[in-house]
Write a protein that holds these residues in place. Structure first.
Motif, short mmCIF file in Angstrom:
data_model
loop_
_atom_site.label_atom_id
_atom_site.label_comp_id
_atom_site.label_asym_id
_atom_site.label_seq_id
_atom_site.Cartn_x
_atom_site.Cartn_y
_atom_site.Cartn_z
N THR A 261 3.88 -0.98 0.98
CA THR A 261 2.56 -0.56 0.51
C THR A 261 2.63 0.76 -0.25
OG1 THR A 261 1.50 -1.68 2.40
CG2 THR A 261 0.20 -0.01 1.23
N ASP A 262 3.46 1.68 0.24
CA ASP A 262 3.61 2.99 -0.41
C ASP A 262 4.15 2.87 -1.82
OD1 ASP A 262 2.68 4.21 1.86
OD2 ASP A 262 4.65 4.84 2.59
N ARG A 263 4.91 1.81 -2.09
CA ARG A 263 5.60 1.68 -3.38
C ARG A 263 5.04 0.56 -4.25
NH1 ARG A 263 8.52 3.31 0.72
NH2 ARG A 263 10.08 4.96 0.45
N PHE A 264 4.08 -0.18 -3.74
CA PHE A 264 3.59 -1.36 -4.44
C PHE A 264 2.91 -1.03 -5.76
CE2 PHE A 264 0.35 -4.80 -4.98
CZ PHE A 264 1.25 -5.83 -5.25
N GLU A 265 2.07 -0.03 -5.76
CA GLU A 265 1.27 0.27 -6.95
C GLU A 265 2.15 0.64 -8.14
OE1 GLU A 265 -2.42 3.19 -8.36
OE2 GLU A 265 -1.85 3.05 -6.23
N SER A 266 3.27 1.31 -7.88
CA SER A 266 4.15 1.76 -8.98
C SER A 266 5.19 0.71 -9.37
CB SER A 266 4.86 3.06 -8.58
OG SER A 266 5.69 2.84 -7.45
N SER A 267 5.17 -0.46 -8.75
CA SER A 267 6.18 -1.49 -9.01
C SER A 267 5.68 -2.49 -10.06
CB SER A 267 6.52 -2.25 -7.73
OG SER A 267 7.07 -1.38 -6.75
N ASP A 268 6.61 -2.99 -10.85
CA ASP A 268 6.29 -4.05 -11.82
C ASP A 268 6.54 -5.43 -11.23
OD1 ASP A 268 5.76 -2.36 -14.23
OD2 ASP A 268 7.83 -1.75 -13.89
N VAL A 269 7.60 -5.54 -10.44
CA VAL A 269 7.97 -6.81 -9.82
C VAL A 269 8.23 -6.56 -8.34
CG1 VAL A 269 9.63 -8.72 -9.78
CG2 VAL A 269 9.03 -7.64 -11.97
N VAL A 270 7.67 -7.40 -7.49
CA VAL A 270 7.90 -7.29 -6.04
C VAL A 270 8.41 -8.64 -5.55
CG1 VAL A 270 6.88 -6.83 -3.79
CG2 VAL A 270 6.10 -5.55 -5.81
N ILE A 271 9.57 -8.62 -4.93
CA ILE A 271 10.21 -9.85 -4.44
C ILE A 271 10.38 -9.74 -2.93
CG2 ILE A 271 12.19 -11.38 -4.66
CD1 ILE A 271 12.69 -10.11 -7.43
N LYS A 272 9.60 -10.53 -2.22
CA LYS A 272 9.57 -10.46 -0.75
C LYS A 272 10.53 -11.49 -0.16
CE LYS A 272 7.05 -8.65 1.88
NZ LYS A 272 8.06 -9.24 2.73
N SER A 273 11.83 -11.15 -0.15
CA SER A 273 12.81 -12.09 0.38
C SER A 273 13.14 -11.83 1.85
CB SER A 273 14.10 -12.03 -0.44
OG SER A 273 14.66 -10.74 -0.41
N ALA A 274 12.60 -10.77 2.42
CA ALA A 274 12.85 -10.48 3.84
C ALA A 274 12.18 -11.52 4.73
CB ALA A 274 12.32 -9.09 4.19
N ALA A 275 12.79 -11.74 5.88
CA ALA A 275 12.19 -12.61 6.91
C ALA A 275 11.44 -11.71 7.89
CB ALA A 275 13.28 -13.41 7.62
N VAL A 276 10.14 -11.67 7.74
CA VAL A 276 9.31 -10.75 8.52
C VAL A 276 8.75 -11.46 9.75
CG1 VAL A 276 7.31 -9.20 8.45
CG2 VAL A 276 8.71 -9.53 6.40
N ALA A 277 8.82 -10.81 10.87
CA ALA A 277 8.32 -11.39 12.12
C ALA A 277 6.83 -11.72 12.01
CB ALA A 277 8.56 -10.44 13.28
N ASP A 278 6.44 -12.89 12.49
CA ASP A 278 5.02 -13.27 12.52
C ASP A 278 4.30 -12.68 13.72
OD1 ASP A 278 5.17 -14.87 10.20
OD2 ASP A 278 6.03 -16.50 11.36
#
Length: 405
Positions: A261-278
């Motif tokens: 979230t801290d870095r999202f606004e300044s990013s052009d491309v965001v690739i969420k390849s992590a396996a995040v716990a549900d």
């Protein structure tokens, strides 16, 4: 394309070594600064003087023949290279590269360089198809080594089959393509998540998953090689992140949410390849949970869905999600893409052999708002990453201007 680029050309001992002279000449004509290392066997086929004349630089054949006392030659060559090309590459040098052997000038320099490596194999058809050679090529490919496939035709040994060195013109095209790729993401900020998050039960136990981080790190490396400024938010992983990227270490889903979230606004491309716990434990104990009976019940609560949160607030960001499934891959991938407002979903059936978490290969399908956009067979994760970043670069280029602003 090649003007000002330093290319380290490694020539090994096969009859196809004569083609390396033509390759060297074409690279020099294209503006490249070519430095040549020849193995002792290669000098039996082509004289070093030939390559010295064509490259206009001394040719290196002996680790201990230091031509300039102010530098250590194999380190200097390794550091100066923008790209290392091995052509022809024998089964022997491929094996040395696979297992880290360093018994001559070329193999020692290969261990010292951090530059990308492009290999053009050349050998007898049965050697090329030998299980050991196949294994070694897969191994170095998993580390990011690129290949120029050999041709099929009449071989010097008399056989007809695959193993003939690609023509110099083909290798030059592959080199130009490599450098062209390095520019397609120039100026873009790419944010990648990798690994599996950890949700603590107590100081010694936690809930996690099988993600190794290899796919995310391969994507980060591919984005870096295409000129992007890359940040990786890395949870628990069993692989090393690539050099030349910013790595932010996190543990839990909540920590990853905050970092992204801290870095999202300044990013052009965001690739969420992590396996995040549900889910995570409702109560995280400060002390080790002691064994008290035959059964233990843990109460879990839902974590924040990071991808969905990003999809709700995205403006110009190009958002890519991952979907690891075991059934109805297309249905679940499309559902995820629409619910979470993604531009692309990379989906795979992790029950398929070669597509699981800990391996070096993957089998993926790419979905966009219109359905299946690409389907790739079993490939190394590095190759999947390169293809994915190339696809993203194409989509960014063709996006309507209003979406880019």
């Amino acid at each position: 394309m090649l003007k000002g680029k330093t290319i380290l050309l490694g020539i090994t001992g096969g009859i196809a070594a004569y083609k390396a002279a033509a390759l060297c000449s074409k690279l020099v004509q294209a503006g490249a600064d070519v430095r040549v290392i020849m193995t002792e066997s290669a000098t039996k086929f082509v004289a070093p003087l030939t390559l010295q004349t064509l490259s206009r630089h001394p040719v290196y054949t002996d680790t201990f023949d230091e031509k300039d006392p102010s530098v250590v030659s194999h380190i200097d060559l390794a550091d100066s290279a923008d790209l290392v090309v091995i052509a022809p590459a024998t089964a022997n040098i491929i094996a040395k590269l696979a297992y880290g052997l360093a018994d001559d000038m070329l193999s020692t320099t290969l261990l010292a360089t951090t530059a990308p490596i492009l290999v053009a194999p050349a050998m007898n058809v049965h050697m090329y198809e030998h299980p050991a050679v196949i294994h070694n090529m897969k191994l170095i490919a998993s580390r990011g080594v690129r290949f120029v496939e050999p041709g099929t035709g009449q071989l010097a040994c008399g056989y007809v089959g695959k193993g003939r060195l690609a023509e110099p013109e083909e290798i030059v095209v592959a080199i130009e393509h490599f450098f062209a790729q390095r520019k397609v993401m120039a100026g873009k900020k790419v944010l990648v998540t990798a690994g599996g998050t950890v949700e603590r039960v107590d100081p010694v136990r936690y809930l996690t998953n099988d993600s190794s981080g290899k796919m995310g790190f391969a994507i980060a490396e591919a984005a870096r090689d295409m000129g992007a400024q890359v940040t990786v938010i890395a949870a628990r992983a069993f692989a090393l992140p690539p050099s030349g990227v910013t790595v932010v270490r996190v543990e839990s889903a909540e920590e990853m949410l905050q970092a992204v979230t801290d870095r999202f606004e300044s990013s052009d491309v965001v690739i969420k390849s992590a396996a995040v716990a549900d889910y995570r434990p409702v109560i995280k104990l400060d002390q080790k949970l002691k064994k008290t009976g035959d059964k233990l019940v843990l109460e879990l609560e839902k974590t924040t869905d990071i991808l969905e949160s990003l999809g709700r607030v995205k403006s110009t960001q190009f958002l890519v999600g991952f979907a690891a499934e075991t059934q109805q891959v297309e249905y679940y991938a499309m559902d995820k893409l629409r619910r979470k407002n993604c531009d692309l979903i990379v989906a795979n059936d992790v029950a398929q052999e070669g597509a699981g978490f800990h391996g070096d290969t993957n089998i993926v399908q790419i979905f966009d708002q219109n359905g299946l956009a690409a389907s790739w067979p079993l490939l190394s994760k590095n190759e999947v990453a390169v293809r994915l970043m190339s696809l993203i670069a194409e989509r960014l280029e063709t996006r309507p201007e209003v979406e880019r602003q």
